[in-house]
Design an enzyme around this catalytic site. Sequence first.
Site, mmCIF file in Angstrom:
data_model
loop_
_atom_site.group_PDB
_atom_site.id
_atom_site.type_symbol
_atom_site.label_atom_id
_atom_site.label_comp_id
_atom_site.label_asym_id
_atom_site.label_seq_id
_atom_site.Cartn_x
_atom_site.Cartn_y
_atom_site.Cartn_z
ATOM 1 N N HIS A 110 -20.282 -8.112 -100.235
ATOM 2 C CA HIS A 110 -21.535 -8.823 -100.509
ATOM 3 C C HIS A 110 -22.697 -8.342 -99.670
ATOM 4 C CE1 HIS A 110 -19.818 -12.089 -103.028
ATOM 5 N NE2 HIS A 110 -18.729 -11.798 -102.333
ATOM 6 N N LYS A 112 -33.876 -19.673 -99.599
ATOM 7 C CA LYS A 112 -32.703 -18.832 -99.343
ATOM 8 C C LYS A 112 -32.431 -18.883 -97.847
ATOM 9 C CE LYS A 112 -35.048 -15.519 -101.385
ATOM 10 N NZ LYS A 112 -34.029 -15.122 -102.344
ATOM 11 N N ARG A 113 -31.304 -18.348 -97.399
ATOM 12 C CA ARG A 113 -31.064 -18.330 -95.955
ATOM 13 C C ARG A 113 -32.232 -17.631 -95.252
ATOM 14 N NH1 ARG A 113 -26.558 -14.903 -94.921
ATOM 15 N NH2 ARG A 113 -27.164 -14.009 -96.924
ATOM 16 N N LYS A 129 -34.801 -10.743 -95.661
ATOM 17 C CA LYS A 129 -35.339 -11.449 -96.828
ATOM 18 C C LYS A 129 -36.852 -11.621 -96.721
ATOM 19 C CE LYS A 129 -30.990 -13.990 -97.525
ATOM 20 N NZ LYS A 129 -30.558 -13.719 -98.916
ATOM 21 N N THR A 175 -28.992 -14.496 -106.068
ATOM 22 C CA THR A 175 -28.594 -15.284 -107.241
ATOM 23 C C THR A 175 -29.630 -16.356 -107.553
ATOM 24 O OG1 THR A 175 -27.122 -16.453 -105.713
ATOM 25 C CG2 THR A 175 -26.102 -14.926 -107.263
ATOM 26 N N LYS A 189 -31.440 -17.987 -111.149
ATOM 27 C CA LYS A 189 -31.638 -19.420 -111.464
ATOM 28 C C LYS A 189 -33.105 -19.687 -111.785
ATOM 29 C CE LYS A 189 -27.923 -20.219 -108.253
ATOM 30 N NZ LYS A 189 -27.623 -20.318 -106.803
HETATM 31 C C1 26Q Z 1 -20.046 -12.134 -90.685
HETATM 32 C C2 26Q Z 1 -19.542 -11.880 -89.439
HETATM 33 C C3 26Q Z 1 -19.346 -12.893 -88.562
HETATM 34 C C4 26Q Z 1 -19.669 -14.164 -88.965
HETATM 35 C C5 26Q Z 1 -20.169 -14.428 -90.206
HETATM 36 C C6 26Q Z 1 -20.369 -13.411 -91.077
HETATM 37 C C7 26Q Z 1 -20.939 -13.679 -92.405
HETATM 38 C C8 26Q Z 1 -21.146 -14.956 -92.853
HETATM 39 C C9 26Q Z 1 -21.678 -15.196 -94.102
HETATM 40 C C10 26Q Z 1 -21.268 -12.644 -93.238
HETATM 41 C C11 26Q Z 1 -21.809 -12.884 -94.472
HETATM 42 C C12 26Q Z 1 -22.039 -14.169 -94.921
HETATM 43 C C13 26Q Z 1 -22.639 -14.459 -96.199
HETATM 44 C C14 26Q Z 1 -23.094 -13.540 -97.015
HETATM 45 C C15 26Q Z 1 -23.773 -13.850 -98.278
HETATM 46 O O1 26Q Z 1 -23.965 -15.004 -98.642
HETATM 47 N N1 26Q Z 1 -24.169 -12.814 -99.010
HETATM 48 C C16 26Q Z 1 -24.891 -12.966 -100.256
HETATM 49 O O2 26Q Z 1 -23.956 -12.954 -101.309
HETATM 50 C C17 26Q Z 1 -24.589 -13.204 -102.540
HETATM 51 C C18 26Q Z 1 -23.509 -13.316 -103.588
HETATM 52 O O3 26Q Z 1 -22.965 -12.060 -103.844
HETATM 53 C C19 26Q Z 1 -25.606 -12.144 -102.866
HETATM 54 O O4 26Q Z 1 -26.275 -12.520 -104.039
HETATM 55 C C20 26Q Z 1 -26.619 -11.990 -101.729
HETATM 56 O O5 26Q Z 1 -27.465 -10.894 -101.979
HETATM 57 C C21 26Q Z 1 -25.883 -11.809 -100.422
HETATM 58 O O6 26Q Z 1 -26.807 -11.817 -99.343
#
Ligand code: 26Q
Length: 754
Positions: A313, A493-494, A499, A600, A604
């Site tokens: 992702h 978004k986050r 972003k 995503t 929407k």
């Molecule tokens: C990694 C290392 C240590 C701790 C946490 C993490 C971590 C936590 C959450 C790494 C990634 C996430 C979340 C990622 C995420 O939400 N990615 C999003 O995924 C969506 C669905 O595929 C995409 O549409 C977005 O572009 C992408 O940012």
Amino acid sequence: MDFESRLNDALADMGLTLDEAGDAQIFCALLRATRDLELEMRPATGERKLYYFSAEFLVGRLLRSNLMNLGLLDEVEGILAAHGTTLARVEDCEPEPSLGNGGLGRLAACFLDSIASLGLAGDGVGLNYHYGLFRQDLADGVQREEPNPWIEPESWLIDTGRSFSVPFGFGDLEARMFDIEVPGYKNDTVNRLHLFDVPEPAAAPEHGIGFDKGDVAHSLTSFLYPDDSDEAGRLLRVYQQYFMVSAGAQLILAELEERGFAPEELDAHVAVHINDTHPSMVIPELVRLLMERGVSFEDAAGIVERTCAYTNHTILAEALETWPMRFIEQVAPGIAPIIRRLDALARERGGGDAVAVVDGGDVVHMANMDVHFSHAVNGVAALHTQILVTSEMRPFAELYPGKFTNKTNGITFRRWLMGCNRPLADHITSAIGDAWERDASRLEDLLPFAGDASFARGLLDIKRDAKRELAEWLRASQGVEVDPDSVFDIQVKRMHQYKRQQMNALYAIWKYLQIKRGNVPNRPVTMIFGAKAAPAYTLAKDTIALLLALSRLIADDGQVSPWLRLVFVENYNVTAAEHLIPAADVSEQISLASKEASGTSNMKFMANGAVTLGTLDGANVEIANLVGEGNIYLFGRSSEDVIGLYDRGDYRPWDVWLSDGELAEALDFIVSPELLARGDAGCLTRVYRDFLAKDYFMALLDARDYASVKERCLADYEDRDAWAGKMLVNVARSGFFSSDRTIREYDRDIWHLA
Ligand code: 26Q
């Protein structure tokens, strides 16, 4: 038994009748009646059964979507109306499960809905976080994190009574399995989301999200992504991950046996999906469990590889998980030797250190393990997959040319159009019938309505009503007033530098200064933000502080506030999104090209008739191809340019500051006396310095183009007929982004469930 009788029985158990019950009690009774009905229904079956492993499932409130899928929505609305209330009021008593963070978690939830709706056999596997990610409080101009307890005595969680013993280094810990039922859309299927939990979960911290991270047995399921700035926090994440995958893997093998199959037949009857790297340890855990059942290591590795598939992702290096081997030896000693053997096996296949599972420093690269020992690997939008194959994972793509595929993300139109925007859904149905409800590609039947004045007027009226409703919700939920006749420009978004909420903030400053000089816009603009920042991500929290300071400055300024408003929505979550997205005119999708894997919310917004203002990043590229140039506002450097800039290392934000006086003025305003009087000086100074000294995500590079394209977009908004045409094309072309389409592709190319 009909549903009304079930509801009355549930109320009778509570000693009430419908007439006596308040909204909260009606909610409880509806929940019980719905849950008990679902419990009587059968899960889907097939040759293979999918287990979708994910650290996050951002499911949102469930009452409305469950009733809709069960075909009970109209009946329940009718019952409630006869008793003087509405589903909207009743569902406001439902706490939103706090089981996710962002796009990856919401994607998992959309996928569960689509899997069940397509009648496919597939369950989710995750953890039952008691206090969620966190609840965001915006007091004193900054984000504060509080626990977000969401599990009430009456909830969607069903105690299955089933449990598994997870072998940690310190001893065994029981993993209890709770289920949330996942009904398909009008098809009698109910799949399940399995959430594992410890037997004695810790109580919530009184304030803030600090807790004893060493007390693993009790706090393992307290929070999603606990603070990992110290070793105890990082270890706790490994404990969480192993707990989830060990219990899930044991469930898989138990169900395989219950279906009458031998462990060696795993790959013929099971598909395991690994949603980003958080569940990667399911690979060595399945190998370990197969070996326990008498399968050789070599055979087990082959079986597991044919069973598992992995989705990436992100290409941000920081999110690619690595764990020191000593962590794994401490937490999950049973799989440490297996990971070493997998590393040796991978090395035999070639590719060298670049693709090693365990590197020279004895650190495990989770994504590398996933790619070697999954039979399929995918990115989440065409551009993202292309970047994975040609650059980020190139050595892997050369080693395993057949493994990589693209699966462009999708959203469930049931929640994100039929559920959250009934007036628009009805307007569509009145024009083209309801076939689109089962096949979103049929939304293209709207295209012939392009010249239809009454259809266009309907679109504009529905948008205006949604904006009024959002205004009302914002007033009730956080006491802010917005003008429904202004343009609603939304970025939710986050909070992350890539972003580029900070670039949008810079636009707000530039606009503020323009209005101060008398350059007022054609029509007022309402800029709406919503975002949680990771608790340890200083610059993201600083950006929130900047936006809050700007919001106050503008509101306090009688010269500007009639023309510009900036609203920061507190504690952005799925429920807030359901209010915000139908009301958007402009959808902000402004990440630095190459950095947003897909996005995503862009899908929407599109489905709800907003027009995208964005970069050619992630799925925006596919949106642009679908709607055509005239129906999207694109700006900024291309992903190729950006990748080139990084490779050469020759981007210097300072040059932009020197060459563009207007931009420099807006930038310097971040540390002006006016803003410093309304925001924390430390936060504002850090944002300012980062822009000039680093600007790693090149916001200044794109800022000028962004502002000018945004101005063009706002000017175009004034041609209401032409704008309605753009809305129509966006809605009509959004069907491609149905998660039903995405799931069909996963099934056809990867899972082969039927
Ligand atoms: C990694 C290392 C240590 C701790 C946490 C993490 C971590 C936590 C959450 C790494 C990634 C996430 C979340 C990622 C995420 O939400 N990615 C999003 O995924 C969506 C669905 O595929 C995409 O549409 C977005 O572009 C992408 O940012």
